[in-house]
Write a protein that holds these residues in place. Structure first.
Motif, PDB file in Angstrom:
ATOM      1  N   PRO A  11       0.791  -1.233   0.000  1.00 14.33           N
ATOM      2  CA  PRO A  11       0.000   0.000   0.000  1.00 14.33           C
ATOM      3  C   PRO A  11       0.824   1.284   0.000  1.00 14.33           C
ATOM      4  CG  PRO A  11      -0.399  -1.293   1.989  1.00 14.33           C
ATOM      5  CD  PRO A  11       0.477  -2.105   1.108  1.00 14.33           C
ATOM      6  N   GLU A  12       1.922   1.331   0.742  1.00 15.61           N
ATOM      7  CA  GLU A  12       2.703   2.569   0.786  1.00 15.61           C
ATOM      8  C   GLU A  12       3.399   2.825  -0.548  1.00 15.61           C
ATOM      9  OE1 GLU A  12       3.764   6.168   1.857  1.00 15.61           O
ATOM     10  OE2 GLU A  12       2.323   4.922   2.912  1.00 15.61           O
ATOM     11  N   VAL A  13       3.839   1.765  -1.200  1.00 20.66           N
ATOM     12  CA  VAL A  13       4.476   1.907  -2.514  1.00 20.66           C
ATOM     13  C   VAL A  13       3.449   2.429  -3.519  1.00 20.66           C
ATOM     14  CG1 VAL A  13       5.536   0.645  -4.435  1.00 20.66           C
ATOM     15  CG2 VAL A  13       6.249   0.168  -2.073  1.00 20.66           C
ATOM     16  N   VAL A  14       2.261   1.872  -3.483  1.00 22.33           N
ATOM     17  CA  VAL A  14       1.191   2.307  -4.394  1.00 22.33           C
ATOM     18  C   VAL A  14       0.817   3.755  -4.110  1.00 22.33           C
ATOM     19  CG1 VAL A  14      -1.232   1.947  -5.057  1.00 22.33           C
ATOM     20  CG2 VAL A  14       0.298  -0.016  -4.763  1.00 22.33           C
ATOM     21  N   ARG A  15       0.699   4.096  -2.845  1.00 23.58           N
ATOM     22  CA  ARG A  15       0.346   5.470  -2.470  1.00 23.58           C
ATOM     23  C   ARG A  15       1.391   6.455  -3.008  1.00 23.58           C
ATOM     24  NH1 ARG A  15       0.668   9.478   1.348  1.00 23.58           N
ATOM     25  NH2 ARG A  15      -1.316  10.263   2.111  1.00 23.58           N
ATOM     26  N   GLN A  16       2.667   6.146  -2.815  1.00 24.31           N
ATOM     27  CA  GLN A  16       3.733   7.019  -3.301  1.00 24.31           C
ATOM     28  C   GLN A  16       3.734   7.095  -4.830  1.00 24.31           C
ATOM     29  OE1 GLN A  16       5.441   9.173  -1.497  1.00 24.31           O
ATOM     30  NE2 GLN A  16       4.219   8.376   0.192  1.00 24.31           N
ATOM     31  N   GLN A  17       3.447   5.984  -5.477  1.00 23.50           N
ATOM     32  CA  GLN A  17       3.372   5.963  -6.943  1.00 23.50           C
ATOM     33  C   GLN A  17       2.248   6.881  -7.426  1.00 23.50           C
ATOM     34  OE1 GLN A  17       2.709   2.037  -8.496  1.00 23.50           O
ATOM     35  NE2 GLN A  17       2.772   2.705 -10.617  1.00 23.50           N
ATOM     36  N   LEU A  18       1.101   6.822  -6.761  1.00 17.29           N
ATOM     37  CA  LEU A  18      -0.028   7.672  -7.137  1.00 17.29           C
ATOM     38  C   LEU A  18       0.310   9.150  -6.933  1.00 17.29           C
ATOM     39  CD1 LEU A  18      -2.841   5.482  -5.560  1.00 17.29           C
ATOM     40  CD2 LEU A  18      -2.497   5.876  -8.015  1.00 17.29           C
ATOM     41  N   LEU A  19       0.964   9.464  -5.833  1.00 17.53           N
ATOM     42  CA  LEU A  19       1.369  10.851  -5.585  1.00 17.53           C
ATOM     43  C   LEU A  19       2.393  11.315  -6.609  1.00 17.53           C
ATOM     44  CD1 LEU A  19       1.553  10.864  -1.690  1.00 17.53           C
ATOM     45  CD2 LEU A  19      -0.076  12.118  -3.129  1.00 17.53           C
ATOM     46  N   SER A  20       3.302  10.432  -6.972  1.00 22.05           N
ATOM     47  CA  SER A  20       4.313  10.775  -7.973  1.00 22.05           C
ATOM     48  C   SER A  20       3.673  11.079  -9.323  1.00 22.05           C
ATOM     49  CB  SER A  20       5.319   9.628  -8.098  1.00 22.05           C
ATOM     50  OG  SER A  20       6.266   9.912  -9.082  1.00 22.05           O
ATOM     51  N   VAL A  21       2.718  10.273  -9.718  1.00 22.30           N
ATOM     52  CA  VAL A  21       2.021  10.505 -10.986  1.00 22.30           C
ATOM     53  C   VAL A  21       1.225  11.805 -10.919  1.00 22.30           C
ATOM     54  CG1 VAL A  21       0.174   9.640 -12.493  1.00 22.30           C
ATOM     55  CG2 VAL A  21       1.968   8.087 -11.691  1.00 22.30           C
ATOM     56  N   ALA A  22       0.541  12.044  -9.802  1.00 16.71           N
ATOM     57  CA  ALA A  22      -0.229  13.286  -9.653  1.00 16.71           C
ATOM     58  C   ALA A  22       0.705  14.498  -9.750  1.00 16.71           C
ATOM     59  CB  ALA A  22      -0.975  13.296  -8.322  1.00 16.71           C
ATOM     60  N   ARG A  23       1.862  14.383  -9.146  1.00 20.76           N
ATOM     61  CA  ARG A  23       2.850  15.471  -9.179  1.00 20.76           C
ATOM     62  C   ARG A  23       3.337  15.723 -10.603  1.00 20.76           C
ATOM     63  NH1 ARG A  23       7.434  15.384  -4.636  1.00 20.76           N
ATOM     64  NH2 ARG A  23       8.884  16.919  -5.421  1.00 20.76           N
ATOM     65  N   ARG A  42      -2.221   6.193 -15.572  1.00 15.57           N
ATOM     66  CA  ARG A  42      -0.763   6.343 -15.698  1.00 15.57           C
ATOM     67  C   ARG A  42       0.006   5.577 -14.630  1.00 15.57           C
ATOM     68  NH1 ARG A  42       0.959  12.213 -18.025  1.00 15.57           N
ATOM     69  NH2 ARG A  42      -0.683  12.385 -19.589  1.00 15.57           N
ATOM     70  N   ALA A  43      -0.609   5.407 -13.474  1.00 19.14           N
ATOM     71  CA  ALA A  43       0.063   4.666 -12.402  1.00 19.14           C
ATOM     72  C   ALA A  43      -0.104   3.161 -12.557  1.00 19.14           C
ATOM     73  CB  ALA A  43      -0.469   5.116 -11.044  1.00 19.14           C
ATOM     74  N   GLY A  44      -1.008   2.743 -13.448  1.00 26.18           N
ATOM     75  CA  GLY A  44      -1.256   1.318 -13.618  1.00 26.18           C
ATOM     76  C   GLY A  44      -1.985   0.715 -12.434  1.00 26.18           C
ATOM     77  N   VAL A  45      -2.846   1.531 -11.827  1.00 26.80           N
ATOM     78  CA  VAL A  45      -3.612   1.116 -10.659  1.00 26.80           C
ATOM     79  C   VAL A  45      -5.089   1.278 -11.012  1.00 26.80           C
ATOM     80  CG1 VAL A  45      -4.128   1.705  -8.243  1.00 26.80           C
ATOM     81  CG2 VAL A  45      -1.777   1.863  -9.093  1.00 26.80           C
ATOM     82  N   THR A  46      -5.903   0.363 -10.560  1.00 31.00           N
ATOM     83  CA  THR A  46      -7.331   0.509 -10.836  1.00 31.00           C
ATOM     84  C   THR A  46      -7.855   1.770 -10.152  1.00 31.00           C
ATOM     85  OG1 THR A  46      -8.031  -0.736  -8.889  1.00 31.00           O
ATOM     86  CG2 THR A  46      -7.656  -2.002 -10.934  1.00 31.00           C
ATOM     87  N   LYS A  47      -8.945   2.293 -10.673  1.00 36.54           N
ATOM     88  CA  LYS A  47      -9.526   3.485 -10.060  1.00 36.54           C
ATOM     89  C   LYS A  47      -9.965   3.172  -8.630  1.00 36.54           C
ATOM     90  CE  LYS A  47     -12.680   7.292 -10.825  1.00 36.54           C
ATOM     91  NZ  LYS A  47     -13.694   7.869 -11.696  1.00 36.54           N
TER      92      LYS A  47
END
Length: 192
Positions: A11-23, A42-47
């Protein structure tokens, strides 16, 4: 369909990935481009996976703002700790924080993201303003010429902003000279 359902849960890796893409979206395309659909794609994560961490765009931008503010605060705290406990300490640390980058893409990206959030959203701007009011109050209590320290801060802000936009192409030696001049002005503010 993404491969998200087959990945080991981190979860923390996914959270950081989502923040990185948003940034990256914020800096590259503007706040309007930061949508839940685009970030998840773009993050390759489901909505649904994105919404597990950030239920809406506001929550995502709030977390991004927190991350950016923490990055700035960590830099400031590190440089404040290195300053001697003499009048003008906070201003000197702030100025050094504005200059504390090699101008690399990550540093410029952080600066630009903070600027875009502050310019585009009153709540983020107010958060920044409140922090700066505390800093200015500290300067005013500690020196004989607080307006001169304010001028130094404004110059550092201008430098930071110009780095963000790539206005002036200063090499390391030129940047060091400008920083030295601002710190010398800070010293004058303390001695007046």
């Amino acid at each position: 369909m993404t491969e998200a359902h087959r990945r080991q849960k981190q979860p923390e890796v996914v959270r950081q990935q989502l923040l990185s893409v948003a940034r990256l979206l914020l800096v590259g395309e503007g706040a309007h481009a930061v949508t839940l659909d685009e970030v998840s794609r773009r993050a390759g994560v489901t909505k649904g996976g994105l919404q597990h961490h950030f239920p809406n765009k506001r929550a995502l931008l709030d977390a991004l703002s927190d991350q950016l503010f923490a990055e700035f605060e960590n830099r400031f705290a590190r440089l404040l700790a290195a300053e001697s406990a003499t009048p003008g300490r906070n201003a000197r640390a702030y100025i050094r924080t504005c200059f504390d980058s090699d101008g690399g893409p990550d540093d410029i990206e952080m600066q630009l993201a903070i600027g875009l959030l502050a310019l585009g959203t009153p709540e983020y701007r107010e958060r920044w303003n409140e922090r700066m009011k505390i800093e200015l109050a500290t300067d005013h209590l500690a020196v004989k010429a607080p307006d001169l320290l304010l001028v130094c801060r404004l110059a550092a802000d201008g430098f930071w902003f110009s780095q963000m936009l790539g206005v002036y192409d200063l090499d390391a030696a030129h940047k060091a000279r400008v920083l030295s001049m601002l710190l010398a002005l800070c010293a004058k503010a303390v001695k007046r």
